[in-house]
Design a protein around this motif. Structure first.
Motif, PDB file in Angstrom:
ATOM      1  N   LEU A   1       0.842  -1.185   0.000  1.00 53.21           N
ATOM      2  CA  LEU A   1       0.000   0.000   0.000  1.00 53.21           C
ATOM      3  C   LEU A   1       0.880   1.238   0.000  1.00 53.21           C
ATOM      4  N   GLN A   2       0.420   2.284  -0.700  1.00 53.00           N
ATOM      5  CA  GLN A   2       1.105   3.580  -0.689  1.00 53.00           C
ATOM      6  C   GLN A   2       0.106   4.643  -0.276  1.00 53.00           C
ATOM      7  N   VAL A   3       0.500   5.488   0.676  1.00 55.39           N
ATOM      8  CA  VAL A   3      -0.337   6.587   1.140  1.00 55.39           C
ATOM      9  C   VAL A   3       0.548   7.807   1.385  1.00 55.39           C
ATOM     10  N   GLY A   4      -0.082   8.942   1.642  1.00 54.11           N
ATOM     11  CA  GLY A   4       0.629  10.148   2.005  1.00 54.11           C
ATOM     12  C   GLY A   4       0.543  10.378   3.508  1.00 54.11           C
ATOM     13  N   PRO A   5       1.385  11.250   4.048  1.00 55.89           N
ATOM     14  CA  PRO A   5       1.347  11.534   5.479  1.00 55.89           C
ATOM     15  C   PRO A   5      -0.022  12.063   5.894  1.00 55.89           C
ATOM     16  N   GLY A   6      -0.516  11.588   7.011  1.00 52.13           N
ATOM     17  CA  GLY A   6      -1.806  12.037   7.524  1.00 52.13           C
ATOM     18  C   GLY A   6      -2.984  11.255   6.993  1.00 52.13           C
ATOM     19  N   GLU A   7      -2.783  10.477   5.937  1.00 51.06           N
ATOM     20  CA  GLU A   7      -3.891   9.700   5.373  1.00 51.06           C
ATOM     21  C   GLU A   7      -4.266   8.547   6.296  1.00 51.06           C
ATOM     22  N   LYS A   8      -5.560   8.237   6.314  1.00 48.39           N
ATOM     23  CA  LYS A   8      -6.046   7.106   7.096  1.00 48.39           C
ATOM     24  C   LYS A   8      -6.186   5.903   6.182  1.00 48.39           C
ATOM     25  N   LEU A   9      -5.897   4.730   6.705  1.00 51.55           N
ATOM     26  CA  LEU A   9      -6.038   3.506   5.945  1.00 51.55           C
ATOM     27  C   LEU A   9      -6.582   2.431   6.867  1.00 51.55           C
TER      28      LEU A   9
ATOM     29  N   THR B   1       3.851 -20.206  21.665  1.00 53.36           N
ATOM     30  CA  THR B   1       4.253 -19.695  20.358  1.00 53.36           C
ATOM     31  C   THR B   1       3.490 -18.421  20.020  1.00 53.36           C
ATOM     32  N   VAL B   2       4.038 -17.678  19.090  1.00 55.33           N
ATOM     33  CA  VAL B   2       3.397 -16.496  18.520  1.00 55.33           C
ATOM     34  C   VAL B   2       3.331 -16.720  17.024  1.00 55.33           C
ATOM     35  N   THR B   3       2.159 -16.536  16.459  1.00 55.52           N
ATOM     36  CA  THR B   3       1.981 -16.681  15.017  1.00 55.52           C
ATOM     37  C   THR B   3       1.785 -15.296  14.422  1.00 55.52           C
ATOM     38  N   SER B   4       2.545 -14.979  13.386  1.00 55.19           N
ATOM     39  CA  SER B   4       2.454 -13.663  12.752  1.00 55.19           C
ATOM     40  C   SER B   4       2.027 -13.785  11.300  1.00 55.19           C
ATOM     41  N   SER B   5       1.382 -12.728  10.828  1.00 48.97           N
ATOM     42  CA  SER B   5       0.996 -12.662   9.420  1.00 48.97           C
ATOM     43  C   SER B   5       2.218 -12.346   8.584  1.00 48.97           C
ATOM     44  N   GLY B   6       2.033 -12.391   7.285  1.00 51.63           N
ATOM     45  CA  GLY B   6       3.044 -11.864   6.392  1.00 51.63           C
ATOM     46  C   GLY B   6       3.012 -10.342   6.484  1.00 51.63           C
ATOM     47  N   PRO B   7       3.962  -9.659   5.882  1.00 56.21           N
ATOM     48  CA  PRO B   7       4.034  -8.200   6.006  1.00 56.21           C
ATOM     49  C   PRO B   7       3.072  -7.463   5.083  1.00 56.21           C
ATOM     50  N   LEU B   8       2.621  -6.321   5.555  1.00 57.48           N
ATOM     51  CA  LEU B   8       1.965  -5.325   4.710  1.00 57.48           C
ATOM     52  C   LEU B   8       3.025  -4.265   4.478  1.00 57.48           C
ATOM     53  N   ASP B   9       3.584  -4.227   3.271  1.00 55.77           N
ATOM     54  CA  ASP B   9       4.619  -3.249   2.941  1.00 55.77           C
ATOM     55  C   ASP B   9       3.942  -1.921   2.649  1.00 55.77           C
ATOM     56  N   LEU B  10       4.140  -0.969   3.548  1.00 59.75           N
ATOM     57  CA  LEU B  10       3.511   0.341   3.451  1.00 59.75           C
ATOM     58  C   LEU B  10       4.558   1.386   3.115  1.00 59.75           C
ATOM     59  N   THR B  11       4.289   2.153   2.070  1.00 58.12           N
ATOM     60  CA  THR B  11       5.160   3.277   1.731  1.00 58.12           C
ATOM     61  C   THR B  11       4.374   4.551   1.978  1.00 58.12           C
ATOM     62  N   VAL B  12       4.899   5.384   2.875  1.00 55.18           N
ATOM     63  CA  VAL B  12       4.300   6.693   3.114  1.00 55.18           C
ATOM     64  C   VAL B  12       5.175   7.679   2.349  1.00 55.18           C
ATOM     65  N   ARG B  13       4.611   8.197   1.274  1.00 57.82           N
ATOM     66  CA  ARG B  13       5.383   9.040   0.355  1.00 57.82           C
ATOM     67  C   ARG B  13       5.244  10.512   0.732  1.00 57.82           C
ATOM     68  N   GLY B  14       6.264  11.278   0.361  1.00 53.57           N
ATOM     69  CA  GLY B  14       6.214  12.728   0.556  1.00 53.57           C
ATOM     70  C   GLY B  14       6.298  13.145   1.999  1.00 53.57           C
ATOM     71  N   GLN B  15       6.150  14.444   2.185  1.00 51.61           N
ATOM     72  CA  GLN B  15       6.180  15.024   3.515  1.00 51.61           C
ATOM     73  C   GLN B  15       4.946  15.876   3.691  1.00 51.61           C
ATOM     74  N   ARG B  16       4.497  15.971   4.908  1.00 51.23           N
ATOM     75  CA  ARG B  16       3.359  16.829   5.201  1.00 51.23           C
ATOM     76  C   ARG B  16       3.827  18.283   5.087  1.00 51.23           C
ATOM     77  N   VAL B  17       3.152  19.071   4.247  1.00 51.10           N
ATOM     78  CA  VAL B  17       3.497  20.469   4.040  1.00 51.10           C
ATOM     79  C   VAL B  17       2.394  21.328   4.645  1.00 51.10           C
ATOM     80  N   VAL B  18       2.795  22.237   5.507  1.00 50.87           N
ATOM     81  CA  VAL B  18       1.843  23.135   6.139  1.00 50.87           C
ATOM     82  C   VAL B  18       1.969  24.496   5.472  1.00 50.87           C
ATOM     83  N   SER B  19       0.862  25.025   4.975  1.00 58.33           N
ATOM     84  CA  SER B  19       0.865  26.326   4.324  1.00 58.33           C
ATOM     85  C   SER B  19       0.800  27.422   5.377  1.00 58.33           C
ATOM     86  N   SER B  20       1.728  28.356   5.321  1.00 57.22           N
ATOM     87  CA  SER B  20       1.734  29.458   6.285  1.00 57.22           C
ATOM     88  C   SER B  20       0.893  30.630   5.794  1.00 57.22           C
ATOM     89  N   GLY B  21       0.351  30.544   4.575  1.00 56.28           N
ATOM     90  CA  GLY B  21      -0.435  31.639   4.017  1.00 56.28           C
ATOM     91  C   GLY B  21      -1.649  31.985   4.850  1.00 56.28           C
TER      92      GLY B  21
END
Length: 186
Positions: free
Chosen positions: A49-57, A138-158
Motif C-alpha cells: 500500500l502507498q499513502v501520504g502523510p496524515g492519510e487514514k487507511l 508460540t506467537v503466530t504472525s501474518s506476512g508483512p503489509l509493505d507500506l510506503t508513506v510518500r512525501g512530507q506533510r506540508v503546512v501552508s503558512s499563508g
C-alpha cells in the motif's frame, strides 16, 4: 563440567550463534520448526500500500483455527516498524487500538479483525499482526503489509499571516475600548 554449567551453555550457545549471524544447524532448525503453531493462521487483506502523510487507511486480518480444538483467550496485536533506521516510528501515534481480543474460535473457524491506521511518518514501513494466548508457547504472525508513506506533510503558512497580524491589533483595540469605557463611566 557441572550440570549447571552445561545448562547455562545449552541456553547461551544458541543465542550466541543467533546474534553472531552464524547459520543455524539442522538441530536448531528442528527446534524452530517444533515451536511454530500450524493450527493458527493469520492472513492480511493487503500486502502492499502507498499513502501520504496524515492519510487514514484500514485493512483486515483473518485469524483461522486449523486445529482440532477451540482456541480460547487469544489476542491479536498490530505491529508497525520501519525498515529505514532514520525513520522514527511510535506505534501509538499510528493507531490507538493495536490490541484486539478474540472470542473463542472453534476448529475450522476463522474471524476477521479490522485495523485502522493513520500514516504519521514518511518512509518505508512494515505492518503485521501477531496472535498468541497466555497459555501458548508460540506467537503466530501474518506476512508483512509493505507500506510506503510518500512525501512530507506540508503546512501552508499563508493562512497564518492574517491571524498573526490582526490578532494583536484586535486585542489592542479591545483593550483601548475597555479603557475608554472606564473613563466615561467615572
Amino acid at each position: 563440567m557441572t550440570r549447571l554449567s552445561m545448562a547455562v551453555l545449552a541456553c547461551v550457545l544458541p543465542l550466541a550463534l543467533w546474534t553472531s549471524g552464524t547459520t543455524p544447524t539442522p538441530a536448531d532448525a528442528a527446534t524452530v520448526a517444533a515451536s511454530s503453531n500450524e493450527d493458527v493462521v493469520v492472513d492480511l487483506s493487503r500486502s502492499t500500500l502507498q499513502v501520504g502523510p496524515g492519510e487514514k487507511l484500514s485493512f483486515t486480518s483473518r485469524i483461522g483455527n486449523n486445529g482440532s480444538i477451540s482456541l480460547r483467550g487469544y489476542v491479536a496485536h498490530l505491529n508497525i516498524l520501519s525498515t529505514d533506521e532514520g525513520v522514527y516510528v511510535d506505534p501509538e501515534d499510528w493507531s490507538p487500538k493495536r490490541t484486539q481480543y478474540l472470542d473463542e474460535l472453534g476448529p475450522g473457524k476463522s474471524t476477521t479483525l479490522t485495523w485502522n491506521v493513520q500514516a504519521v511518518t514518511s518512509g518505508p514501513l512494515i505492518l503485521f499482526v501477531s496472535v498468541t494466548s497466555p497459555t501458548s508457547d508460540t506467537v503466530t504472525s501474518s506476512g508483512p503489509l509493505d507500506l510506503t508513506v510518500r512525501g512530507q506533510r506540508v503546512v501552508s503558512s499563508g493562512g497564518v499571516v492574517p491571524l498573526v497580524v490582526w490578532m494583536p491589533a484586535g486585542v489592542l483595540a479591545l483593550l483601548g475600548a475597555s479603557q475608554l469605557r472606564r473613563r466615561r463611566h467615572r
